[in-house]
Design a protein around this motif. Structure first.
Motif, short mmCIF file in Angstrom:
data_model
loop_
_atom_site.label_atom_id
_atom_site.label_comp_id
_atom_site.label_asym_id
_atom_site.label_seq_id
_atom_site.Cartn_x
_atom_site.Cartn_y
_atom_site.Cartn_z
N VAL A 110 0.84 -1.20 0.00
CA VAL A 110 0.00 0.00 0.00
C VAL A 110 0.88 1.25 0.00
CG1 VAL A 110 -1.69 1.34 1.33
CG2 VAL A 110 -1.99 -1.13 1.06
N ILE A 111 1.92 1.26 0.82
CA ILE A 111 2.85 2.40 0.87
C ILE A 111 3.50 2.62 -0.50
CG2 ILE A 111 5.06 3.21 1.80
CD1 ILE A 111 4.23 1.80 4.48
N ALA A 112 3.87 1.53 -1.16
CA ALA A 112 4.60 1.62 -2.43
C ALA A 112 3.73 2.02 -3.62
CB ALA A 112 5.27 0.27 -2.73
N PRO A 121 14.52 -0.64 -11.23
CA PRO A 121 14.43 -1.96 -11.82
C PRO A 121 13.42 -2.87 -11.09
CG PRO A 121 16.64 -1.56 -10.94
CD PRO A 121 15.85 -0.31 -10.77
N ASP A 122 13.14 -2.55 -9.82
CA ASP A 122 12.18 -3.34 -9.05
C ASP A 122 10.74 -2.89 -9.30
OD1 ASP A 122 12.23 -0.88 -7.80
OD2 ASP A 122 12.69 -1.66 -5.81
N PRO A 136 15.85 -3.44 0.30
CA PRO A 136 15.66 -4.70 -0.44
C PRO A 136 14.77 -5.69 0.31
CG PRO A 136 17.99 -4.12 -0.32
CD PRO A 136 17.26 -3.14 0.54
N ASP A 137 14.75 -5.65 1.64
CA ASP A 137 13.92 -6.60 2.39
C ASP A 137 12.47 -6.16 2.51
OD1 ASP A 137 14.01 -4.52 4.24
OD2 ASP A 137 14.95 -5.71 5.82
N ASP A 138 12.11 -5.03 1.88
CA ASP A 138 10.74 -4.52 1.88
C ASP A 138 10.24 -4.10 3.26
OD1 ASP A 138 9.55 -4.02 -0.51
OD2 ASP A 138 8.18 -5.72 -0.43
#
Length: 145
Positions: free
Chosen positions: A21-23, A45-46, A73-75
């Motif tokens: 949701v944040i992203a 790239p992600d 990277p670990d979200d």
């Protein structure tokens, strides 16, 4: 840079769901009351936003600004800094997610804002508190649906 405002809230959802949701910056106008529009300008790239332009209307405070994002990277965290703004001359923020026993997620929100116009420290801290409290409550409502 001014003092940092820190707030947290526990959301009854896994961290991955909260971060999704944040992203999803483009959907902020659907659930963030002050966000009139959000345009992702560049993605990494992600697939996550690297830069985004916000048009904010929070009553007496109106601003158009661009933020630059760094995703862990670990979200479990995202941070951002101001690239440009009309009313703001600096902004640093961060969401950090901490998984809780039983499946919930504590969301820690840190925000520091510096404006181009002078503002008494007491009023500025109050405004930052309102911004962070509102953001966390709106995020909780969106995630928990």
């Amino acid at each position: 840079m001014a003092d940092r405002t820190q707030r947290s809230i526990v959301i009854a959802a896994p961290a991955r769901q909260v971060m999704s949701v944040i992203a999803d910056l483009a959907s902020y106008p659907e659930w963030v009351s002050a966000a009139k529009s959000v345009e992702v300008l560049e993605t990494g790239p992600d697939g996550r936003a690297r830069t985004a332009r916000f048009v904010l209307d929070a009553g007496v405070v109106k601003d158009t600004y661009v933020l630059s994002y760094t995703w862990q990277p670990d979200d479990m965290a995202v941070s951002w800094t101001l690239e440009s703004g009309e009313l703001q001359k600096a902004q640093e923020g961060r969401y950090e997610l901490v998984e809780q026993p039983g499946g919930g997620t504590e969301v820690r929100y840190e925000l520091t804002v510096d404006l181009t116009i002078p503002m008494i420290g007491m009023f500025k801290r109050k405004a930052e508190k309102v911004i962070t409290d509102t953001a966390l409550k709106e995020l909780k409502k969106r995630v928990e649906g």
